[in-house]
Design a protein around this motif. Sequence first.
Motif, PDB file in Angstrom:
ATOM      1  N   TYR A 225      69.745  52.310  31.210  1.00 35.06           N
ATOM      2  CA  TYR A 225      69.315  51.723  32.490  1.00 35.06           C
ATOM      3  C   TYR A 225      69.391  50.195  32.453  1.00 35.06           C
ATOM      4  CZ  TYR A 225      66.175  50.191  36.220  1.00 35.06           C
ATOM      5  OH  TYR A 225      65.638  49.564  37.308  1.00 35.06           O
ATOM      6  N   LEU A 226      69.242  49.606  31.262  1.00 35.04           N
ATOM      7  CA  LEU A 226      69.201  48.155  31.140  1.00 35.04           C
ATOM      8  C   LEU A 226      70.580  47.519  31.194  1.00 35.04           C
ATOM      9  CD1 LEU A 226      66.543  47.779  28.296  1.00 35.04           C
ATOM     10  CD2 LEU A 226      66.193  47.987  30.753  1.00 35.04           C
ATOM     11  N   ALA A 227      71.628  48.292  30.984  1.00 35.07           N
ATOM     12  CA  ALA A 227      72.981  47.734  30.944  1.00 35.07           C
ATOM     13  C   ALA A 227      73.328  47.090  32.286  1.00 35.07           C
ATOM     14  CB  ALA A 227      73.992  48.824  30.601  1.00 35.07           C
ATOM     15  N   GLY A 228      73.745  45.820  32.230  1.00 36.42           N
ATOM     16  CA  GLY A 228      74.138  45.104  33.434  1.00 36.42           C
ATOM     17  C   GLY A 228      72.986  44.495  34.207  1.00 36.42           C
ATOM     18  N   ARG A 229      71.787  44.619  33.701  1.00 34.48           N
ATOM     19  CA  ARG A 229      70.624  44.068  34.401  1.00 34.48           C
ATOM     20  C   ARG A 229      70.178  42.760  33.738  1.00 34.48           C
ATOM     21  NH1 ARG A 229      69.101  47.727  38.251  1.00 34.48           N
ATOM     22  NH2 ARG A 229      69.667  49.907  37.782  1.00 34.48           N
ATOM     23  N   THR A 230      69.638  41.875  34.550  1.00 37.61           N
ATOM     24  CA  THR A 230      69.214  40.575  34.034  1.00 37.61           C
ATOM     25  C   THR A 230      67.843  40.688  33.357  1.00 37.61           C
ATOM     26  OG1 THR A 230      68.083  39.921  36.067  1.00 37.61           O
ATOM     27  CG2 THR A 230      70.444  39.425  35.909  1.00 37.61           C
TER      28      THR A 230
END
Length: 561
Positions: A225-230
């Motif tokens: 879920y964290l991939a690509g999130r700031t």
Amino acid sequence: MEWLTNLFTSTDSVAHIAMLYAIVIAFGVLLGKIKFGKVALGVTFVLFVGILAGHIGLTAPVNIMTFIQDFGLILFVFMIGLQVGPGFFESFRKGGVTLNILSTATVLLNVVVMFACYYLFFDTDNPYNLPMMVGTLYGAVTNTPGLGAANEALSNVFSSNIPQIASGYACAYPLGVIGIIGSTILLRYICRIKLENEEQQLERESGEDLHVKPHQMHLKVTNSYLAGRTLLQIHDFLNRDFVCSRLLHNGHVSIPNRDTVFEMGDQIFIVCAEADAEAIIAFIGPEIKVDWEKQDQPMVSKRILVTRPSINGKTLGQMHFSSVYGVNVTRITRQGMDLFASSNLALQVGDRIMVVGPEDLVNRVADVLGNSIKRLNAPNIATIFLGIIVGIIFGSLPITMPGMPVPMKLGIAGGPLIIAILIGRYGYKFHLVTYTTTSANLMLREIGLVLFLASVGIKAGAGFWDTVVQGDGLKYVGTGFLITVIPILIVGTIARLKYKFNYFTIMGMLAGTYTDPPALAYANQSCSKEAPAVAYSTVYPLSMFLRILTAQLIILLCCGA
């Protein structure tokens, strides 16, 4: 040799007054270091030397002694308030509420026992007996500021022939010190306490607040879920406060900011509150070992001292360390305690902050924050005397209460104390630099105390023999001992049997309630942990305030009726 005789007999000369105070204070401090068993009376011995000086005729003009006495008291209580202010309101958190309730009960019991002794053993028709019992009360609880507050209140009630209550104080003080320590020892046998069991209990319990204790860990991003999130999105979604100070991505190390994007497999260094560590690990990924030495960008961790007054009161969020300076702040050290670097934590002069980042950027932050130990060594005299001005004005405000013959005032003891506590806690919001080194605070405080004690002793010395030795001296000693011991045994037993407090915590709580450093020293010698000192500091501010307030209330409500 006439000049030498005049030096000791010309009571109006400045040289005589200065010489008198120097002799009383010097010999009082030196004699106060003598230990009776394991207990020393400390600077309070200045009072006894002052009484001796006054008894043999060494004195000074009353108006000058009164000024020195009152100024010394103001300086003493203000520096106490400035010291305890930062932790005053925090002391009511968690177990501190119960400890402060027990401490308040002890203060009230001291007063109740004093009145019981007064009605049982003294002539209530004599208007001077109750003031003398107030002096005995404050000798029994070893509280000098309370004596000063009572003295000041007496000057408002008695237009002339003000009772020299220092005589009762002097009678009760020695057994007060011994009684506090002896009662805590007796409490151990009453409650059948084994010291080794108490030590083991402290070993099992963590005395630190997990919500402010910083926790460091290296994590690997495994949550897809964290991939690509700031970092900001992750922070907001997780709803936990943490600092990410380093990021290892594709073999390159960088200092992440709020806009840094995370990818699967990234390795990060996180600092958070210990209570939040488990939740953060569960959301981001497992703990791993990272060799930060193998990096293409040199990183340093450096403690920087906040010494620039303009930084005082600004929060970490307002400083924008990550976005503007390219570094991260991971924790703050304040008054010897490590705090997690929450974004809403306000910086104060004297804080030491841990900064992580490239060396040149860390050095830039050091210039912004000051990082000058020399600046801290200079006490902030302006803040101290501005606070005293406000404190005296506040203490002079008349408070009219039904049934009271004269309006109540907090006076030169209560007013400066309250203002000092408020300045110590909230002064940074008004850009007041309240930081004072421990040594400077202690020096000013001790100077104020010895000036006060010397003045009180010299003024009381002339009538000490008639009042104590040929009068009710033995009654003051005996009743003082009862005032000391009875509340300790009652409240100590309740704290142990009902609230199950550790014995060493109870020792510290009782020492703080009686504002008695010798009792704290004995407790610290008995325990290898910090529990006595923590309990002492938890109840000390409120106890000091209540001692000063009750002294004035007793005099104004009872002696002025």
